[in-house]
Design an enzyme around this catalytic site. Structure first.
Site, PDB file in Angstrom:
ATOM      1  N   ARG A   1       0.890  -1.180   0.000  1.00  0.00           N
ATOM      2  CA  ARG A   1       0.000   0.000   0.000  1.00  0.00           C
ATOM      3  C   ARG A   1       0.915   1.213   0.000  1.00  0.00           C
ATOM      4  O   ARG A   1       1.729   1.397   0.917  1.00  0.00           O
ATOM      5  CB  ARG A   1      -0.908   0.015   1.238  1.00  0.00           C
ATOM      6  CG  ARG A   1      -1.599   1.359   1.432  1.00  0.00           C
ATOM      7  CD  ARG A   1      -2.682   1.357   2.475  1.00  0.00           C
ATOM      8  NE  ARG A   1      -3.864   0.670   2.005  1.00  0.00           N
ATOM      9  CZ  ARG A   1      -5.064   0.761   2.575  1.00  0.00           C
ATOM     10  NH1 ARG A   1      -5.231   1.527   3.643  1.00  0.00           N
ATOM     11  NH2 ARG A   1      -6.087   0.103   2.088  1.00  0.00           N
TER      12      ARG A   1
ATOM     13  N   HIS B   1      -7.593   1.203  -6.152  1.00  0.00           N
ATOM     14  CA  HIS B   1      -7.815   0.264  -5.034  1.00  0.00           C
ATOM     15  C   HIS B   1      -8.532  -0.977  -5.589  1.00  0.00           C
ATOM     16  O   HIS B   1      -9.693  -1.237  -5.289  1.00  0.00           O
ATOM     17  CB  HIS B   1      -8.637   0.950  -3.940  1.00  0.00           C
ATOM     18  CG  HIS B   1      -8.557   0.278  -2.607  1.00  0.00           C
ATOM     19  ND1 HIS B   1      -7.784  -0.857  -2.369  1.00  0.00           N
ATOM     20  CD2 HIS B   1      -9.164   0.569  -1.407  1.00  0.00           C
ATOM     21  CE1 HIS B   1      -7.919  -1.210  -1.096  1.00  0.00           C
ATOM     22  NE2 HIS B   1      -8.748  -0.366  -0.499  1.00  0.00           N
TER      23      HIS B   1
ATOM     24  N   GLN C   1     -10.325  -3.705  -3.308  1.00  0.00           N
ATOM     25  CA  GLN C   1     -11.609  -3.249  -2.776  1.00  0.00           C
ATOM     26  C   GLN C   1     -12.713  -3.403  -3.813  1.00  0.00           C
ATOM     27  O   GLN C   1     -13.798  -3.921  -3.522  1.00  0.00           O
ATOM     28  CB  GLN C   1     -11.502  -1.764  -2.370  1.00  0.00           C
ATOM     29  CG  GLN C   1     -12.799  -1.190  -1.835  1.00  0.00           C
ATOM     30  CD  GLN C   1     -13.182  -1.807  -0.505  1.00  0.00           C
ATOM     31  OE1 GLN C   1     -12.363  -1.858   0.405  1.00  0.00           O
ATOM     32  NE2 GLN C   1     -14.411  -2.283  -0.373  1.00  0.00           N
TER      33      GLN C   1
ATOM     34  N   ASP D   1     -17.508   7.155  -0.886  1.00  0.00           N
ATOM     35  CA  ASP D   1     -16.242   7.024  -0.159  1.00  0.00           C
ATOM     36  C   ASP D   1     -15.958   8.383   0.481  1.00  0.00           C
ATOM     37  O   ASP D   1     -16.637   9.379   0.186  1.00  0.00           O
ATOM     38  CB  ASP D   1     -15.121   6.623  -1.155  1.00  0.00           C
ATOM     39  CG  ASP D   1     -13.788   6.335  -0.487  1.00  0.00           C
ATOM     40  OD1 ASP D   1     -13.753   6.167   0.745  1.00  0.00           O
ATOM     41  OD2 ASP D   1     -12.775   6.279  -1.211  1.00  0.00           O
TER      42      ASP D   1
ATOM     43  N   CYS E   1     -16.256   1.617   0.946  1.00  0.00           N
ATOM     44  CA  CYS E   1     -15.070   0.802   1.252  1.00  0.00           C
ATOM     45  C   CYS E   1     -14.686   0.861   2.722  1.00  0.00           C
ATOM     46  O   CYS E   1     -14.006  -0.025   3.216  1.00  0.00           O
ATOM     47  CB  CYS E   1     -13.904   1.224   0.364  1.00  0.00           C
ATOM     48  SG  CYS E   1     -13.345   2.910   0.655  1.00  0.00           S
TER      49      CYS E   1
ATOM     50  N   ARG F   1     -13.543  -8.865   1.510  1.00  0.00           N
ATOM     51  CA  ARG F   1     -12.132  -8.554   1.200  1.00  0.00           C
ATOM     52  C   ARG F   1     -11.280  -9.780   1.489  1.00  0.00           C
ATOM     53  O   ARG F   1     -10.371 -10.121   0.729  1.00  0.00           O
ATOM     54  CB  ARG F   1     -11.652  -7.378   2.067  1.00  0.00           C
ATOM     55  CG  ARG F   1     -12.268  -6.015   1.762  1.00  0.00           C
ATOM     56  CD  ARG F   1     -11.741  -5.434   0.471  1.00  0.00           C
ATOM     57  NE  ARG F   1     -10.303  -5.292   0.464  1.00  0.00           N
ATOM     58  CZ  ARG F   1      -9.613  -4.259   0.980  1.00  0.00           C
ATOM     59  NH1 ARG F   1     -10.253  -3.252   1.533  1.00  0.00           N
ATOM     60  NH2 ARG F   1      -8.290  -4.208   0.911  1.00  0.00           N
TER      61      ARG F   1
HETATM   62  N1  NVA Z   1     -10.207   6.862  -0.899  1.00  0.00           N
HETATM   63  C1  NVA Z   1      -9.786   6.376   0.403  1.00  0.00           C
HETATM   64  C2  NVA Z   1      -9.917   4.893   0.459  1.00  0.00           C
HETATM   65  C3  NVA Z   1      -9.602   4.307   1.813  1.00  0.00           C
HETATM   66  C4  NVA Z   1      -9.684   2.809   1.833  1.00  0.00           C
HETATM   67  C5  NVA Z   1      -8.354   6.815   0.678  1.00  0.00           C
HETATM   68  O1  NVA Z   1      -7.492   6.651  -0.186  1.00  0.00           O
HETATM   69  O2  NVA Z   1      -8.114   7.324   1.768  1.00  0.00           O
HETATM   70  N1   CP Z   2     -11.231  -0.202   2.632  1.00  0.00           N
HETATM   71  C1   CP Z   2      -9.964  -0.260   3.044  1.00  0.00           C
HETATM   72  O1   CP Z   2      -9.039  -0.509   2.285  1.00  0.00           O
HETATM   73  O2   CP Z   2      -9.811  -0.042   4.371  1.00  0.00           O
HETATM   74  P1   CP Z   2      -8.427   0.144   5.142  1.00  0.00           P
HETATM   75  O3   CP Z   2      -7.880   1.497   4.760  1.00  0.00           O
HETATM   76  O4   CP Z   2      -8.818   0.070   6.595  1.00  0.00           O
HETATM   77  O5   CP Z   2      -7.496  -0.945   4.736  1.00  0.00           O
END
Ligand code: NVA
Ligand code: CP
Length: 310
Positions: A108, A135, A138, A226, A265, A293
């Protein structure tokens, strides 16, 4: 050549379908099992996986770790704060070194260029655990959730409410692959990348961009939202103000199909992008999707390690 799970657009539909089928099969096998029970086949018994996080995570961290343990494998989880990655050592050197210790990497990170560079220099498969631009784990789990509850997503109306962000981008890639109609309902200043809209359309997905709630929500099969401010962005009060009109409310959901599904998500900012009434309401499957997931990522791992036959 190694299989990597970087972006949905790069993976053949047959492979994505094989992953979804396997996820359904292995989810069924775990009914009434304690989460710590190992799967019968323990296919990862000789595999060690690095889970690397340059941003916070709850679901991705736990679902990968638990899934790998269920498959009989082992994990090393590290935040980039504890590593030299990209600071004291370039990304390619870290990738080359880790390839000598582990058999699989889930990363990540921030800009997707870091993920691509890591993958290029990694001798072992790499899974995208979220970038600023995407992502895919997800979105594949969301599609699994929709199809598990309502059948094929192909030809369905999927309404995205809010920011044209990383999750939205992966939805656009999925629209082209799975052939669903994607409606973007959000402010013109935060549209997803035009090239992603064009490539979704080129692949046969229909894309509508609107600020009109009636047009966006009418007859929707799946509604997704989101956070308005993603992890890589600097908190801006003005951004929240621009988005306030695009909150997912019960009134808007009442325009969607009666059996529509609502997904997010998570983490959710209740009272901002969605009301409590919607996220806790009868159409919401957010916690089922969070569970999924786990099942979908186990199938993704089997696919990247070539122990899944399409
Ligand atoms: N769009 C959000 C997704 C979190 C899982 C972010 O990148 O913070
Ligand atoms: N939806 C998701 O990826 O959550 P986290 O940021 O908690 O991993």
């Amino acid at each position: 050549m190694k299989n990597n799970f970087l972006n949905l657009k790069d993976i053949h539909l047959n492979d994505l379908r094989a992953i979804l089928n396997e996820a359904l099969r292995i989810k069924d096998l775990r009914v009434n099992c304690l989460n710590g029970k190992k799967d019968e086949d323990k296919v990862l018994s000789d595999v060690i996986t690095a889970l690397i996080f340059e941003k916070p995570s709850t679901r991705t961290r736990f679902s990968f770790d638990v899934g790998i343990r269920q498959l009989g494998g082992e994990t090393i989880t590290s935040s980039s704060v504890d590593m030299h990655l990209g600071k004291n050592e370039n990304v390619s050197d870290t990738a080359k070194v880790l390839s000598r210790y582990v058999d699989l990497v889930m990363l990540r990170t921030f800009d997707e260029k870091i993920l691509f560079e890591f993958c290029e220099h990694s001798a072992v498969p790499v899974i995208n655990g979220l970038t600023d631009q995407s992502h895919p784990c997800q979105v594949l789990a969301d599609i699994f959730t929709y199809e598990e509850k309502r059948g094929s997503i192909s030809g369905k109306k999927v309404t995205w409410a809010g920011d044209g962000n990383n999750v939205c981008n992966s939805y656009l890639e999925a629209a082209g692959k799975f052939g669903f109609n994607f409606c973007f309902y959000g402010p013109q200043v935060c549209l997803p990348d035009r090239s992603l809209i064009e490539s979704a359309e080129k692949c046969g997905g229909k894309v509508l961009v609107t600020e009109n709630p009636e047009e966006a929500f009418y007859n929707a099969d799946l509604v997704v939202t989101d956070t308005w401010v993603s992890m890589h962005e600097i908190e801006k009060k003005q951004k929240r103000e621009v988005f306030s009109a695009f909150q997912v409310t019960s009134k808007k959901m009442s325009l969607a199909k009666k059996d529509s599904i609502f997904l997010h998500c998570l983490p959710a900012h209740r009272g901002e992008e969605v009301t409590d009434e919607v996220i806790d309401g009868p159409n919401s499957q957010v916690f089922e999707a969070a569970e999924n997931r786990l099942h979908v990522q186990k199938a993704i791992i089997k696919w990247v390690l070539k122990i899944l036959n399409p």
